[in-house]
Scaffold this motif. Structure first.
Motif, PDB file in Angstrom:
ATOM      1  N   ARG A 199      46.269 -14.161  33.486  1.00  0.00           N
ATOM      2  CA  ARG A 199      46.903 -15.332  32.871  1.00  0.00           C
ATOM      3  C   ARG A 199      46.202 -16.637  33.206  1.00  0.00           C
ATOM      4  O   ARG A 199      46.597 -17.687  32.707  1.00  0.00           O
ATOM      5  N   PHE A 237      51.183  -8.678  31.964  1.00  0.00           N
ATOM      6  CA  PHE A 237      50.029  -9.526  32.234  1.00  0.00           C
ATOM      7  C   PHE A 237      50.085  -9.962  33.690  1.00  0.00           C
ATOM      8  O   PHE A 237      50.965 -10.726  34.083  1.00  0.00           O
ATOM      9  N   ARG A 295      48.768 -11.808  37.245  1.00  0.00           N
ATOM     10  CA  ARG A 295      48.406 -13.190  37.514  1.00  0.00           C
ATOM     11  C   ARG A 295      46.941 -13.492  37.175  1.00  0.00           C
ATOM     12  O   ARG A 295      46.632 -14.510  36.569  1.00  0.00           O
ATOM     13  N   LYS A 337      48.095 -14.969  25.372  1.00  0.00           N
ATOM     14  CA  LYS A 337      47.398 -13.714  25.655  1.00  0.00           C
ATOM     15  C   LYS A 337      47.990 -12.566  24.839  1.00  0.00           C
ATOM     16  O   LYS A 337      47.260 -11.740  24.294  1.00  0.00           O
ATOM     17  N   SER A 368      48.823 -19.124  28.659  1.00  0.00           N
ATOM     18  CA  SER A 368      50.165 -18.575  28.803  1.00  0.00           C
ATOM     19  C   SER A 368      50.214 -17.107  28.394  1.00  0.00           C
ATOM     20  O   SER A 368      49.311 -16.589  27.724  1.00  0.00           O
ATOM     21  N   THR A 369      51.278 -16.453  28.787  1.00  0.00           N
ATOM     22  CA  THR A 369      51.496 -15.060  28.408  1.00  0.00           C
ATOM     23  C   THR A 369      51.618 -14.942  26.896  1.00  0.00           C
ATOM     24  O   THR A 369      51.091 -14.007  26.302  1.00  0.00           O
ATOM     25  N   HIS A 413      56.195 -12.411  32.120  1.00  0.00           N
ATOM     26  CA  HIS A 413      54.803 -12.044  31.984  1.00  0.00           C
ATOM     27  C   HIS A 413      54.633 -10.697  31.310  1.00  0.00           C
ATOM     28  O   HIS A 413      53.628 -10.017  31.488  1.00  0.00           O
TER      29      HIS A 413
END
Length: 82
Positions: free
Chosen positions: A50, A45, A47, A58, A54-55, A76
């Motif tokens: 995001r 993921f 920047r 997602k 949060s990762t 990430h």
């Protein structure tokens, strides 16, 4: 596959799906195809993807959309299994 074997395979995986500013929607079909071909897929993921969440959030959303299990998230990066 036992837990130790899975951890080894996850560690050796290369990232094959990147989620960027287009978000999760843009990669759902590609991830679904990759999960059809192999058991584990590593997702990064970026920047821009995001922003605002949060990762973990997602990654959970992405896993739900492709009917997969979220194996692990670190930093990430997430690993999905089907």
């Amino acid at each position: 596959m036992d837990n130790q074997e899975r951890k080894r395979r996850v560690h050796d995986l290369d990232v094959t799906v990147w989620v960027g500013k287009s978000g999760v929607d843009a990669v759902v079909d590609e991830l679904d195809d990759q999960l059809t071909d192999r058991e584990l897929v590593k997702v990064k993921f970026l920047r821009a993807a995001r922003a605002g969440s949060s990762t973990d959030e997602k990654a959970a959303d992405l896993a739900e959309r492709v009917n997969a299990d979220l194996v692990d998230t670190r930093g990430h990066t997430a690993v999905l299994h089907r």
